[in-house]
Design an enzyme around this catalytic site. Structure first.
Site, PDB file in Angstrom:
ATOM      1  N   TYR A 227      36.883  -9.587 -20.862  1.00 47.02           N
ATOM      2  CA  TYR A 227      37.342 -10.689 -19.996  1.00 47.02           C
ATOM      3  C   TYR A 227      38.418 -10.215 -19.033  1.00 47.02           C
ATOM      4  O   TYR A 227      38.300 -10.388 -17.809  1.00 47.02           O
ATOM      5  CB  TYR A 227      37.874 -11.849 -20.856  1.00 47.02           C
ATOM      6  CG  TYR A 227      38.686 -12.860 -20.056  1.00 47.02           C
ATOM      7  CD1 TYR A 227      38.085 -13.643 -19.077  1.00 47.02           C
ATOM      8  CD2 TYR A 227      40.065 -13.012 -20.265  1.00 47.02           C
ATOM      9  CE1 TYR A 227      38.830 -14.561 -18.330  1.00 47.02           C
ATOM     10  CE2 TYR A 227      40.812 -13.924 -19.531  1.00 47.02           C
ATOM     11  CZ  TYR A 227      40.192 -14.690 -18.559  1.00 47.02           C
ATOM     12  OH  TYR A 227      40.927 -15.580 -17.817  1.00 47.02           O
TER      13      TYR A 227
ATOM     14  N   ASN B  36      51.298 -17.209 -32.329  1.00 42.60           N
ATOM     15  CA  ASN B  36      50.163 -18.103 -32.606  1.00 42.60           C
ATOM     16  C   ASN B  36      50.422 -18.988 -33.816  1.00 42.60           C
ATOM     17  O   ASN B  36      50.099 -20.174 -33.808  1.00 42.60           O
ATOM     18  CB  ASN B  36      48.889 -17.282 -32.821  1.00 42.60           C
ATOM     19  CG  ASN B  36      48.343 -16.716 -31.518  1.00 42.60           C
ATOM     20  OD1 ASN B  36      48.768 -17.117 -30.427  1.00 42.60           O
ATOM     21  ND2 ASN B  36      47.422 -15.776 -31.612  1.00 42.60           N
TER      22      ASN B  36
ATOM     23  N   LYS C 294      38.451  -9.862 -14.872  1.00 44.60           N
ATOM     24  CA  LYS C 294      39.400 -10.562 -13.994  1.00 44.60           C
ATOM     25  C   LYS C 294      40.205  -9.548 -13.171  1.00 44.60           C
ATOM     26  O   LYS C 294      40.503  -9.778 -11.992  1.00 44.60           O
ATOM     27  CB  LYS C 294      40.339 -11.459 -14.806  1.00 44.60           C
ATOM     28  CG  LYS C 294      39.684 -12.655 -15.465  1.00 44.60           C
ATOM     29  CD  LYS C 294      39.066 -13.661 -14.480  1.00 44.60           C
ATOM     30  CE  LYS C 294      40.096 -14.443 -13.700  1.00 44.60           C
ATOM     31  NZ  LYS C 294      39.433 -15.525 -12.890  1.00 44.60           N
TER      32      LYS C 294
ATOM     33  N   ASP D  34      41.246 -10.365 -37.713  1.00 40.89           N
ATOM     34  CA  ASP D  34      41.774 -10.424 -36.348  1.00 40.89           C
ATOM     35  C   ASP D  34      40.670 -10.224 -35.309  1.00 40.89           C
ATOM     36  O   ASP D  34      39.618  -9.650 -35.599  1.00 40.89           O
ATOM     37  CB  ASP D  34      42.854  -9.336 -36.176  1.00 40.89           C
ATOM     38  CG  ASP D  34      43.888  -9.715 -35.127  1.00 40.89           C
ATOM     39  OD1 ASP D  34      43.701 -10.728 -34.435  1.00 40.89           O
ATOM     40  OD2 ASP D  34      44.895  -8.977 -35.014  1.00 40.89           O
TER      41      ASP D  34
ATOM     42  N   THR E  83      29.489 -13.123 -13.537  1.00 44.74           N
ATOM     43  CA  THR E  83      30.186 -14.276 -12.944  1.00 44.74           C
ATOM     44  C   THR E  83      31.514 -13.856 -12.312  1.00 44.74           C
ATOM     45  O   THR E  83      31.807 -14.195 -11.161  1.00 44.74           O
ATOM     46  CB  THR E  83      30.447 -15.344 -14.026  1.00 44.74           C
ATOM     47  OG1 THR E  83      29.188 -15.765 -14.542  1.00 44.74           O
ATOM     48  CG2 THR E  83      31.199 -16.539 -13.454  1.00 44.74           C
TER      49      THR E  83
HETATM   50  P1  NAD Z   1      36.818 -22.929 -17.961  1.00 49.13           P
HETATM   51  O1  NAD Z   1      35.982 -21.988 -18.760  1.00 49.13           O
HETATM   52  O2  NAD Z   1      37.335 -24.162 -18.612  1.00 49.13           O
HETATM   53  O3  NAD Z   1      35.995 -23.404 -16.665  1.00 49.13           O
HETATM   54  C1  NAD Z   1      35.224 -22.534 -15.900  1.00 49.13           C
HETATM   55  C2  NAD Z   1      34.390 -23.363 -14.927  1.00 49.13           C
HETATM   56  O4  NAD Z   1      33.668 -22.456 -14.079  1.00 49.13           O
HETATM   57  C3  NAD Z   1      33.363 -24.264 -15.593  1.00 49.13           C
HETATM   58  O5  NAD Z   1      33.381 -25.544 -15.019  1.00 49.13           O
HETATM   59  C4  NAD Z   1      32.037 -23.557 -15.330  1.00 49.13           C
HETATM   60  O6  NAD Z   1      30.939 -24.449 -15.270  1.00 49.13           O
HETATM   61  C5  NAD Z   1      32.322 -22.896 -13.998  1.00 49.13           C
HETATM   62  N1  NAD Z   1      31.473 -21.727 -13.752  1.00 49.13           N
HETATM   63  C6  NAD Z   1      31.251 -20.672 -14.604  1.00 49.13           C
HETATM   64  N2  NAD Z   1      30.386 -19.810 -14.059  1.00 49.13           N
HETATM   65  C7  NAD Z   1      30.053 -20.306 -12.831  1.00 49.13           C
HETATM   66  C8  NAD Z   1      29.196 -19.854 -11.786  1.00 49.13           C
HETATM   67  N3  NAD Z   1      28.506 -18.723 -11.912  1.00 49.13           N
HETATM   68  N4  NAD Z   1      29.120 -20.592 -10.662  1.00 49.13           N
HETATM   69  C9  NAD Z   1      29.821 -21.758 -10.536  1.00 49.13           C
HETATM   70  N5  NAD Z   1      30.614 -22.238 -11.506  1.00 49.13           N
HETATM   71  C10 NAD Z   1      30.740 -21.519 -12.644  1.00 49.13           C
HETATM   72  O7  NAD Z   1      38.001 -22.055 -17.363  1.00 49.13           O
HETATM   73  P2  NAD Z   1      39.554 -22.441 -17.163  1.00 49.13           P
HETATM   74  O8  NAD Z   1      40.263 -22.235 -18.443  1.00 49.13           O
HETATM   75  O9  NAD Z   1      39.646 -23.725 -16.463  1.00 49.13           O
HETATM   76  O10 NAD Z   1      40.007 -21.265 -16.185  1.00 49.13           O
HETATM   77  C11 NAD Z   1      39.829 -21.387 -14.777  1.00 49.13           C
HETATM   78  C12 NAD Z   1      40.265 -20.099 -14.112  1.00 49.13           C
HETATM   79  O11 NAD Z   1      41.623 -19.835 -14.425  1.00 49.13           O
HETATM   80  C13 NAD Z   1      39.470 -18.880 -14.569  1.00 49.13           C
HETATM   81  O12 NAD Z   1      39.243 -18.063 -13.448  1.00 49.13           O
HETATM   82  C14 NAD Z   1      40.381 -18.192 -15.558  1.00 49.13           C
HETATM   83  O13 NAD Z   1      40.161 -16.813 -15.580  1.00 49.13           O
HETATM   84  C15 NAD Z   1      41.756 -18.536 -14.998  1.00 49.13           C
HETATM   85  N6  NAD Z   1      42.845 -18.624 -15.972  1.00 49.13           N
HETATM   86  C16 NAD Z   1      42.729 -19.343 -17.110  1.00 49.13           C
HETATM   87  C17 NAD Z   1      43.804 -19.446 -17.983  1.00 49.13           C
HETATM   88  C18 NAD Z   1      43.724 -20.285 -19.236  1.00 49.13           C
HETATM   89  O14 NAD Z   1      44.661 -20.296 -20.029  1.00 49.13           O
HETATM   90  N7  NAD Z   1      42.652 -21.051 -19.464  1.00 49.13           N
HETATM   91  C19 NAD Z   1      44.983 -18.794 -17.696  1.00 49.13           C
HETATM   92  C20 NAD Z   1      45.093 -18.078 -16.516  1.00 49.13           C
HETATM   93  C21 NAD Z   1      44.014 -18.004 -15.659  1.00 49.13           C
END
Ligand code: NAD
Length: 354
Positions: free
Chosen positions: A158, A257, A162, A289, A99
């Site tokens: 992960y 945490n 990224k 952990d 993905t």
């Molecule tokens: P999340 O896991 O809540 O949501 C991910 C979404 O992507 C879901 O709706 C899922 O259905 C969709 N998805 C997954 N695989 C897919 C595919 N192959 N095709 C189409 N859709 C797909 O993630 P989040 O926490 O909202 O994070 C969103 C982005 O922000 C991510 O790229 C993550 O790496 C980045 N991010 C997150 C955080 C955090 O604290 N959550 C911090 C910094 C960056």
């Protein structure tokens, strides 16, 4: 503007979409596969808005991406779709490579083909914005902050996936001239957060009278940002950021945490005291952990403050209060998830070295 949001049914994506519907005139197409983490009810507040549309499709499917681009003709692609949970990446890294790495490659290739088909004016307005994490920078000691020029040093499947996608995005900018933007953000929290992540997990388990699992000694540090502040930062970057640039986004709210867990317990003690009158903190228990658990992340967000005049509006104490109250007031949202797809069990131990 027309904005295609991949991953718009996820935690941050849905916050961005709700913000764009409520506070701008932009049109939005959510492009989302609806994996376990995609929750359509998070978009319920905007479904009747005529500026909102949704397509269920996979970012690794080139034809489906091409079709969405041709049909919707976006000025902005805000690419958030990803596998996002470190613990799941320990148990099943393949999905993260597929993905986050392959999916981002497909998005870039299709975006480039679409970009090349545009006239000069439309080309000048187009942006491919990749939403990424501070975890690509690795782990800090007690001092120091991640800046936009910190060398990459990802340590979990992960963060490695990224980091790979960040590199691909910059390469498509340098090599092919695609107008790209990258943001690297710290840990988000807030309403509609999937129950596998620390803050909602603790709230839900506390309300269910279950043990509150803290990894290791609980002294790992994260910088916390309220999700709506992140959504505002994303909008500032794709509306006003300079193509080719990276912006770090953070809350200036470092917490251990164990401090986060205690803060949640304190809000619950006030808002929903336990029947037996004892504090929720009595439910805290330390568990083995996470393998390879990064010690500390902290962001220097001075570039986005200086250049785009963005800053967080919520302190951690305000944000955690709002978040706990949201989970108290919206039990149906998370109870459906707990009943159907994730029952708050421990993840990410499968290959622990110990
Ligand atoms: P999340 O896991 O809540 O949501 C991910 C979404 O992507 C879901 O709706 C899922 O259905 C969709 N998805 C997954 N695989 C897919 C595919 N192959 N095709 C189409 N859709 C797909 O993630 P989040 O926490 O909202 O994070 C969103 C982005 O922000 C991510 O790229 C993550 O790496 C980045 N991010 C997150 C955080 C955090 O604290 N959550 C911090 C910094 C960056």
């Amino acid at each position: 503007m027309r904005i295609l949001v991949t991953g718009g049914a996820g935690f941050i994506g849905s916050a961005l979409v709700r913000q764009l519907m409520n506070h701008t005139d932009h049109e939005v197409l959510v492009y989302d596969k609806l994996t376990y983490a995609g929750v359509l009810s998070s978009l319920e507040p905007v479904v009747s808005n005529p500026r909102y549309s949704f397509v269920r499709a996979d970012i690794t499917d080139p034809e489906a991406v091409a079709q969405a681009l041709t049909d919707f003709k976006p000025q902005i692609i805000a690419h958030l779709a990803a596998e996002s949970h470190v613990d799941r990446s320990i148990d099943g890294p393949g999905e993260f490579v597929q993905t986050n790495v392959v999916g981002t490659y497909v998005m870039l290739q299709q975006a480039l083909g679409y970009y090349r088909s545009l006239d000069d004016q439309a080309k000048a307005a187009f942006r491919f914005h990749h939403i990424s994490t501070d975890e690509v920078f690795g782990s800090l000691g007690d001092e120091g902050l991640f800046t936009e020029t910190t060398a990459y040093d990802p340590r979990s499947p992960y963060s490695a996936s990224k980091a790979s996608s960040d590199h691909l995005v910059r390469a498509w900018g340098h090599t092919y001239g695609l107008p790209i933007l990258v943001t690297n953000c710290s840990n988000n929290y807030g309403p509609y957060h999937f129950p596998e992540k620390l803050i909602p997990l603790i709230i839900i388990r506390a309300l269910n009278g279950e043990p509150l699992p803290v990894y290791g000694d609980g002294t790992n540090v994260r910088d916390w940002l309220f999700v709506d502040d992140h959504a505002r930062a994303l909008q500032a970057v794709f509306e006003r950021g300079t193509p080719g640039e990276t912006y770090n986004v953070g809350g200036n709210a470092e917490r251990k945490n164990i401090e986060v867990v205690r803060a949640i317990c304190a809000v619950l003690d006030r808002e929903r005291p336990r029947a037996d009158g004892s504090p929720y903190a009595d439910q805290i228990t330390h568990v083995v952990d996470r393998p390879g658990h990064d010690r500390r992340y902290a962001i220097d967000a001075s570039k986005i403050r200086r250049e785009l005049e963005w800053e967080p509006t919520k302190t951690f104490e305000e944000g955690i209060g709002l978040t706990v109250r949201w989970y108290l007031d919206n039990q149906e949202w998370w109870q459906t998830i707990v009943a159907n797809s994730y029952a708050t069990e421990r993840l990410g131990k499968a290959h622990a070295r110990d």
